[in-house]
Design a protein around this motif. Structure first.
Motif, PDB file in Angstrom:
ATOM      1  N   ARG A 184      11.012   6.480   3.060  1.00  0.00           N
ATOM      2  CA  ARG A 184      10.914   7.851   3.681  1.00  0.00           C
ATOM      3  C   ARG A 184      11.414   8.208   2.542  1.00  0.00           C
ATOM      4  NH1 ARG A 184      11.888   9.535   8.925  1.00  0.00           N
ATOM      5  NH2 ARG A 184      13.632   7.690   9.300  1.00  0.00           N
ATOM      6  N   GLU A 185      12.723   7.653   1.848  1.00  0.00           N
ATOM      7  CA  GLU A 185      13.865   7.657   1.830  1.00  0.00           C
ATOM      8  C   GLU A 185      12.861   7.806   0.079  1.00  0.00           C
ATOM      9  OE1 GLU A 185      17.065   9.215  -0.894  1.00  0.00           O
ATOM     10  OE2 GLU A 185      17.041   9.129   2.075  1.00  0.00           O
ATOM     11  N   ARG A 186      12.278   7.024  -0.063  1.00  0.00           N
ATOM     12  CA  ARG A 186      11.106   6.953  -1.260  1.00  0.00           C
ATOM     13  C   ARG A 186      10.403   8.055  -1.907  1.00  0.00           C
ATOM     14  NH1 ARG A 186       8.397   1.904  -4.270  1.00  0.00           N
ATOM     15  NH2 ARG A 186       7.644   2.888  -6.167  1.00  0.00           N
ATOM     16  N   ILE A 187       9.793   8.335  -0.294  1.00  0.00           N
ATOM     17  CA  ILE A 187       8.491   9.809  -0.850  1.00  0.00           C
ATOM     18  C   ILE A 187       9.889  11.067  -0.654  1.00  0.00           C
ATOM     19  CG2 ILE A 187       7.856  11.382   0.993  1.00  0.00           C
ATOM     20  CD1 ILE A 187       7.046   9.194   2.613  1.00  0.00           C
ATOM     21  N   ARG A 188      11.127  10.972  -0.492  1.00  0.00           N
ATOM     22  CA  ARG A 188      12.297  12.123  -0.085  1.00  0.00           C
ATOM     23  C   ARG A 188      12.314  12.359  -2.208  1.00  0.00           C
ATOM     24  NH1 ARG A 188      16.936  14.527   3.117  1.00  0.00           N
ATOM     25  NH2 ARG A 188      16.858  12.040   3.998  1.00  0.00           N
ATOM     26  N   GLU A 189      12.415  10.946  -1.998  1.00  0.00           N
ATOM     27  CA  GLU A 189      13.477  11.456  -4.111  1.00  0.00           C
ATOM     28  C   GLU A 189      11.801  11.874  -4.797  1.00  0.00           C
ATOM     29  OE1 GLU A 189      14.612   7.654  -5.165  1.00  0.00           O
ATOM     30  OE2 GLU A 189      16.049   7.844  -4.314  1.00  0.00           O
ATOM     31  N   SER A 190      10.570  10.822  -4.855  1.00  0.00           N
ATOM     32  CA  SER A 190      10.026  11.005  -5.970  1.00  0.00           C
ATOM     33  C   SER A 190       8.956  12.077  -5.027  1.00  0.00           C
ATOM     34  CB  SER A 190       8.454  10.589  -5.457  1.00  0.00           C
ATOM     35  OG  SER A 190       9.119   8.563  -5.142  1.00  0.00           O
TER      36      SER A 190
ATOM     37  N   LYS B  34       0.980  -1.073   0.221  1.00  0.00           N
ATOM     38  CA  LYS B  34       0.114   0.171  -0.136  1.00  0.00           C
ATOM     39  C   LYS B  34       0.507   1.300  -0.140  1.00  0.00           C
ATOM     40  CE  LYS B  34      -4.574   1.055   2.986  1.00  0.00           C
ATOM     41  NZ  LYS B  34      -4.933   0.620   3.722  1.00  0.00           N
ATOM     42  N   ASN B  35       2.216   1.267   0.928  1.00  0.00           N
ATOM     43  CA  ASN B  35       2.704   2.640   0.695  1.00  0.00           C
ATOM     44  C   ASN B  35       2.906   2.677  -0.192  1.00  0.00           C
ATOM     45  OD1 ASN B  35       1.891   2.736   3.480  1.00  0.00           O
ATOM     46  ND2 ASN B  35       3.652   1.200   4.024  1.00  0.00           N
ATOM     47  N   GLU B  36       4.123   2.134  -1.023  1.00  0.00           N
ATOM     48  CA  GLU B  36       4.980   2.380  -1.858  1.00  0.00           C
ATOM     49  C   GLU B  36       3.785   2.434  -3.014  1.00  0.00           C
ATOM     50  OE1 GLU B  36       5.416  -0.442  -0.182  1.00  0.00           O
ATOM     51  OE2 GLU B  36       7.213  -0.136   0.411  1.00  0.00           O
ATOM     52  N   LEU B  37       2.893   1.829  -3.409  1.00  0.00           N
ATOM     53  CA  LEU B  37       1.607   2.661  -3.640  1.00  0.00           C
ATOM     54  C   LEU B  37       1.670   4.329  -3.869  1.00  0.00           C
ATOM     55  CD1 LEU B  37      -0.531   1.702  -6.450  1.00  0.00           C
ATOM     56  CD2 LEU B  37      -1.613   0.835  -4.595  1.00  0.00           C
TER      57      LEU B  37
ATOM     58  N   SER C 114       5.560   8.602  15.649  1.00  0.00           N
ATOM     59  CA  SER C 114       4.858   7.857  14.956  1.00  0.00           C
ATOM     60  C   SER C 114       2.748   7.740  15.506  1.00  0.00           C
ATOM     61  CB  SER C 114       5.150   6.159  15.427  1.00  0.00           C
ATOM     62  OG  SER C 114       4.118   5.291  14.631  1.00  0.00           O
ATOM     63  N   GLY C 115       2.783   8.078  16.038  1.00  0.00           N
ATOM     64  CA  GLY C 115       1.215   8.250  16.803  1.00  0.00           C
ATOM     65  C   GLY C 115       0.520   9.814  16.650  1.00  0.00           C
ATOM     66  N   LEU C 116       1.667  10.510  16.587  1.00  0.00           N
ATOM     67  CA  LEU C 116       1.054  11.980  16.282  1.00  0.00           C
ATOM     68  C   LEU C 116       1.043  12.363  14.407  1.00  0.00           C
ATOM     69  CD1 LEU C 116       0.448  14.743  16.500  1.00  0.00           C
ATOM     70  CD2 LEU C 116       3.033  15.919  16.510  1.00  0.00           C
ATOM     71  N   MET C 117       1.482  11.600  13.417  1.00  0.00           N
ATOM     72  CA  MET C 117       1.560  11.820  11.910  1.00  0.00           C
ATOM     73  C   MET C 117       0.624  10.679  11.490  1.00  0.00           C
ATOM     74  SD  MET C 117       3.132  13.424  10.703  1.00  0.00           S
ATOM     75  CE  MET C 117       3.685  13.721   8.826  1.00  0.00           C
ATOM     76  N   ALA C 118       0.005   9.233  12.584  1.00  0.00           N
ATOM     77  CA  ALA C 118      -0.745   8.739  12.251  1.00  0.00           C
ATOM     78  C   ALA C 118      -2.492   9.142  12.501  1.00  0.00           C
ATOM     79  CB  ALA C 118      -1.006   7.311  12.076  1.00  0.00           C
TER      80      ALA C 118
ATOM     81  N   MET D 241      -0.519  12.342   4.303  1.00  0.00           N
ATOM     82  CA  MET D 241      -0.110  12.669   5.843  1.00  0.00           C
ATOM     83  C   MET D 241       0.085  10.830   6.192  1.00  0.00           C
ATOM     84  SD  MET D 241       0.276  15.517   6.747  1.00  0.00           S
ATOM     85  CE  MET D 241      -0.228  15.176   8.315  1.00  0.00           C
ATOM     86  N   ALA D 242      -1.019   9.711   5.012  1.00  0.00           N
ATOM     87  CA  ALA D 242      -0.311   8.649   5.915  1.00  0.00           C
ATOM     88  C   ALA D 242       1.199   8.190   5.553  1.00  0.00           C
ATOM     89  CB  ALA D 242      -1.730   7.801   5.111  1.00  0.00           C
ATOM     90  N   VAL D 243       1.227   8.218   4.576  1.00  0.00           N
ATOM     91  CA  VAL D 243       2.596   7.570   3.860  1.00  0.00           C
ATOM     92  C   VAL D 243       3.318   8.223   5.231  1.00  0.00           C
ATOM     93  CG1 VAL D 243       2.320   6.785   1.610  1.00  0.00           C
ATOM     94  CG2 VAL D 243       3.062   8.698   2.148  1.00  0.00           C
ATOM     95  N   LEU D 244       3.026   9.412   5.138  1.00  0.00           N
ATOM     96  CA  LEU D 244       4.817  10.159   6.272  1.00  0.00           C
ATOM     97  C   LEU D 244       4.800   9.552   7.473  1.00  0.00           C
ATOM     98  CD1 LEU D 244       4.176  14.012   4.876  1.00  0.00           C
ATOM     99  CD2 LEU D 244       5.804  12.159   4.297  1.00  0.00           C
ATOM    100  N   ALA D 245       3.307   9.307   7.768  1.00  0.00           N
ATOM    101  CA  ALA D 245       3.174   8.599   9.016  1.00  0.00           C
ATOM    102  C   ALA D 245       3.897   7.329   9.230  1.00  0.00           C
ATOM    103  CB  ALA D 245       1.898   8.460   9.275  1.00  0.00           C
ATOM    104  N   GLU D 246       3.595   6.503   7.513  1.00  0.00           N
ATOM    105  CA  GLU D 246       4.600   5.157   7.768  1.00  0.00           C
ATOM    106  C   GLU D 246       5.702   5.180   7.789  1.00  0.00           C
ATOM    107  OE1 GLU D 246       2.923   1.906   7.697  1.00  0.00           O
ATOM    108  OE2 GLU D 246       1.315   3.454   8.525  1.00  0.00           O
TER     109      GLU D 246
END
Lengths: 207, 207, 207, 207
Positions: free
Chosen positions: C122-128, C61-64, D106-110, C109-114
């Motif tokens: 995190r690295e993937r988010i940063r790049e993309s 889910k996250n990567e997608l 973890s908690g806050l962002m989620a 927000m959800a992927v940031l939380a994950e």
DNA sequence: CATTAAACGAGACGGTACGTCGAGTCTTGCG
DNA sequence: CGCAAGACTCGACGTACCGTCTCGTTTAATG
């Protein structure tokens, strides 16, 4: 001997009704779909039960089907027809009638097939199905001895071996006729089979 | 009857080696994994063949396994041991030896189970396996009649019925002993079984 | 440098259309269901694709969702409005407009939380997402320096640090306003924010 | 104001200790597992409490985590360092220290992610976390005005708007730096940030 | 000997069931 | 009534295999 009450542990007890519903649903699904297309999800749905509940009680398809099928064979009984031959014919016809039911055919053969690679399963089948029905052979022999149709057997080990042999011959022949040859077990066949069993081939071929 | 050559159409012909490799791979997979964990992808890989090639030749798992298992039973033969009893004992031991092989146990029972809901499959099994082996019964009876151990049978229909009966009794008993009771088919058992088959229960129980 | 052609391997090539359909379906599902109720089965169904296909291309889910959301931010651009203040106001409004879309809010927000527990993510988010948009800050500063609104920076390390700082301030403020305070990013707020950013609190409080 | 005592109804009263144990267990689980792998069963076990007890007090995962995380931010305070700049630097460092703790990240962002589709949850977060900390901004401004570092603001509406703006800028920047850019909030960065906040970009780029 | 049409390997595809896990509810017995 | 224990329903998970498909690549008979 004490009651079977299985130590009333904490928490909500397992629903007794669920077990019966699941086994019934399994048999119904076997009739409609056969072993290979039977899915545990479907059984759960039919039984009005969640898949989890099912897995909490049985390890898998095999174990479930063994239990569902085993119940079918418990209705067998050795009615007294007055002679050994007639008694055998009676029980063979009963046995064939059960094997004619699709839930038995499909389920029984499939778990037997699985049991060729799963010792625990084989043991379970033996306990639940095979050994339970050997009572019929014992009963038949005792009755025939009382009638004087068969001599008493002195050696108990020899006697046990004979019971096993007869069981394999009778059950094997009926199963093979029904499921492999796929021919009907009709009164004619049963008569012929009983003749061979009691008097042997030589006699049977020259009536 | 026409030649088996299937009209040599244009294009690349099917590899003959592939068929053999696939059937051998199937048997090997049956030994290692058993029917239910055998996958066609795996068979294809073992045979060094693409899945497509496999599906071009067989409709599915069932058909493939029937063919793979059928070959095993062709090695059966009725050696002449001088008497009907000895001939029967010989072939029963051979049959049991085949059923002791895991690829036969696992494969045979599984396709039989499937055949309870698939008439085409049952017919294929009958052609490839069952009926091919009835020759043994015919051969045995003919030899016994030549020796004078059995009387000739006048009625051909009755004779055919007897062949079927004997086949069900012999094959059924051995299969049941091997796969259901899961007991060894040793010379003792074979002797006992042959006694019952030839002379009947009454005789067997009081020698 | 050679073309990007990714080594035409054997076998059926992956469908290019599927990727686009899946990402679009993901965004649609984010809109309708939000991150936590979004299921990959549902996405697959919407995209007219099997679940397997989806898992063959994304680990979960996250990567997608990262990929689905990243595309949204690529439409940002720094239109030239004649002054640094106006340029900032323009891009902030664009950014806020994207964050107002439910697929962006929920997904981002959800992927940031994950990503707080998953370094690869995190690295993937940063790049993309993150680093791709820093171009806007660079562009803005270059333009302002050309106009003489900002002095040139001699030290490149210092310059890089400033870009990061500004990015955190701008992106952070807009995200916080939108998703935490849940207040609209309207022209008034943008004007106030830009004032603080350019001239500081003291100036802002005493216009 | 009325007493908080919630009408001592009949039956056994709720254990007060349980609440604290559950919130502590939640934070511990957040540290070890993160939001998405945290399960309420696990929290209950850690707290030595039944799941029922947990659900009697909180509606679900979200509400529970909001309460568990909110407590973390109550330790923030605006120490008087003698100047506005120093006060800001102090509180930013404190804030960053909290966000560095895994249970907070973890908690806050989620829960923020969840709140994008759940208005009640957003309101709860605002009450428990966001608005409670705006006191710091108010306090800081009052102190700066007392010191003469900032002018008094006449219009109360304007003043409120400024508080919100500053809060979004400060909290947003720190959160973005910590959780999105994933770079440390070290004294250098804090100094740079405070400069921009107080004197604006133009000043910051030309010290 | 070049053409050509089918067989071939590889592997992606749409499906379907698997067995597991977590959410949230319900049902026991005990205090 | 609160509570611990644990069974319950529900629904998603990620995996595996099925049988089909679409590629590019042999390979033997034919023309």
């Amino acid at each position: 001997m004490q009651s079977r009450t299985p130590a009333p542990r904490a928490g909500r007890p397992r629903s007794a009704a669920a077990d019966a519903a699941i086994l019934a649903a399994t048999r119904q699904a076997l009739v409609e779909l056969g072993w290979s297309k039977l899915t545990l999800s479907d059984v759960a749905t039919r039984a009005g039960v969640a898949k989890t509940t099912l897995y909490r009680r049985w390890a898998g398809k095999n174990e479930l089907v063994v239990d569902a099928v085993a119940e079918l064979f418990d209705e067998l009984e050795l009615t007294d027809h007055g002679s050994l031959a007639a008694d055998i014919e009676g029980v063979v016809l009963q046995f064939a009638a059960i094997l004619a039911r699709p839930e038995a055919r499909s389920g029984l053969m499939a778990v037997l097939a699985e049991s060729t690679r799963d010792d625990a399963l084989r043991e379970r089948i033996r306990e639940s199905i095979v050994d339970r029905q050997k009572r019929l052979v014992l009963q038949g022999r005792a009755r025939a001895q009382r009638r004087g149709e068969l001599p008493a057997q002195a050696d108990p080990a020899e006697a046990a071996r004979t019971v096993d042999l007869i069981f394999d011959v009778v059950a094997g022949a009926v199963v093979h006729r029904t499921l492999v040859s796929a021919e009907p077990v009709d009164p004619d066949w049963v008569r012929g089979f009983t003749q061979v069993l009691l008097h042997g081939l030589s006699a049977a071929e020259a009536p």
